[in-house]
Design an enzyme around this catalytic site. Structure first.
Site, PDB file in Angstrom:
ATOM      1  CG  ASN A  87      -1.947  -1.100   1.150  1.00 49.40           C
ATOM      2  OD1 ASN A  87      -2.458  -1.408   0.068  1.00 49.40           O
ATOM      3  ND2 ASN A  87      -2.278  -1.699   2.279  1.00 49.40           N
ATOM      4  CG  HIS A 100       4.099  -2.111   5.360  1.00 48.32           C
ATOM      5  ND1 HIS A 100       4.264  -0.753   5.506  1.00 48.32           N
ATOM      6  CD2 HIS A 100       2.774  -2.317   5.230  1.00 48.32           C
ATOM      7  CE1 HIS A 100       3.079  -0.162   5.488  1.00 48.32           C
ATOM      8  NE2 HIS A 100       2.152  -1.085   5.309  1.00 48.32           N
TER       9      HIS A 100
HETATM   10  P1  AMP Z   1      -0.787  -0.421   5.743  1.00 45.76           P
HETATM   11  O1  AMP Z   1      -2.238  -0.062   5.900  1.00 45.76           O
HETATM   12  O2  AMP Z   1      -0.470  -1.006   4.398  1.00 45.76           O
HETATM   13  O3  AMP Z   1       0.127   0.720   6.130  1.00 45.76           O
HETATM   14  O4  AMP Z   1      -0.536  -1.628   6.741  1.00 45.76           O
HETATM   15  C1  AMP Z   1      -0.115  -1.459   8.051  1.00 45.76           C
HETATM   16  C2  AMP Z   1      -0.317  -2.791   8.733  1.00 45.76           C
HETATM   17  O5  AMP Z   1       0.413  -2.798   9.931  1.00 45.76           O
HETATM   18  C3  AMP Z   1      -1.780  -3.105   9.099  1.00 45.76           C
HETATM   19  O6  AMP Z   1      -2.181  -4.307   8.462  1.00 45.76           O
HETATM   20  C4  AMP Z   1      -1.733  -3.229  10.614  1.00 45.76           C
HETATM   21  O7  AMP Z   1      -2.613  -4.216  11.117  1.00 45.76           O
HETATM   22  C5  AMP Z   1      -0.275  -3.575  10.858  1.00 45.76           C
HETATM   23  N1  AMP Z   1       0.234  -3.242  12.168  1.00 45.76           N
HETATM   24  C6  AMP Z   1       0.136  -2.062  12.819  1.00 45.76           C
HETATM   25  N2  AMP Z   1       0.757  -2.121  14.002  1.00 45.76           N
HETATM   26  C7  AMP Z   1       1.278  -3.374  14.102  1.00 45.76           C
HETATM   27  C8  AMP Z   1       2.031  -4.059  15.106  1.00 45.76           C
HETATM   28  N3  AMP Z   1       2.386  -3.465  16.247  1.00 45.76           N
HETATM   29  N4  AMP Z   1       2.378  -5.352  14.880  1.00 45.76           N
HETATM   30  C9  AMP Z   1       2.024  -5.958  13.730  1.00 45.76           C
HETATM   31  N5  AMP Z   1       1.316  -5.367  12.744  1.00 45.76           N
HETATM   32  C10 AMP Z   1       0.943  -4.097  12.937  1.00 45.76           C
END
Ligand code: AMP
Length: 114
Positions: A87, A100
């Site tokens: 994303n 990511h």
């Molecule tokens: P995005 O919306 O592509 O920026 O994805 C961010 C992702 O990070 C989401 O799927 C969240 O659920 C995940 N996320 C946020 N905080 C954490 C955390 N502490 N540990 C693991 N995943 C996380």
């Protein structure tokens, strides 16, 4: 600039369920999984997003993709299939400003994505 959540995971300041780690990348299970398998693969280098990646990042980005495939295989997704998602920016719903790759699998995906 304050540390992103993912930088804190790299620095072991907050916990995560680690799936894979080497000198260039870290993979850990998403805290809010959108599929039976939902892992995030991140570069240890703080590249903000794909649009901010530079030519010198090509090695780490290629490495990240190869390791995404390895983690998918290790989690039993090689035969059934999986989806990789980056994303980038507001319209894509990017929430964390540290590049990511979402690895999603364990169920059939729909297309087009939402
Ligand atoms: P995005 O919306 O592509 O920026 O994805 C961010 C992702 O990070 C989401 O799927 C969240 O659920 C995940 N996320 C946020 N905080 C954490 C955390 N502490 N540990 C693991 N995943 C996380």
């Amino acid at each position: 600039m304050s540390k992103s959540i993912f930088q804190k995971i790299i620095d072991r300041e907050i916990p995560a369920k680690i799936a894979y780690e080497d000198d260039l990348v870290l993979a850990f299970h998403d805290i809010n999984p959108q599929a039976p398998v939902h892992v995030l693969i991140i570069p240890k280098k703080p590249i903000t997003r794909i649009a901010e990646a530079r030519p010198e990042d090509h090695t780490v980005l290629g490495h990240l993709l190869l390791k995404a495939g390895l983690v998918a295989a290790q989690l039993g997704l090689k035969e059934s299939g999986f989806r990789l998602v980056f994303n980038n920016g507001r319209d894509a719903g990017e929430a964390v400003p540290h590049l990511h790759c979402h690895l999603l699998g364990g169920r059939a995906m729909t297309w087009p994505p939402g």
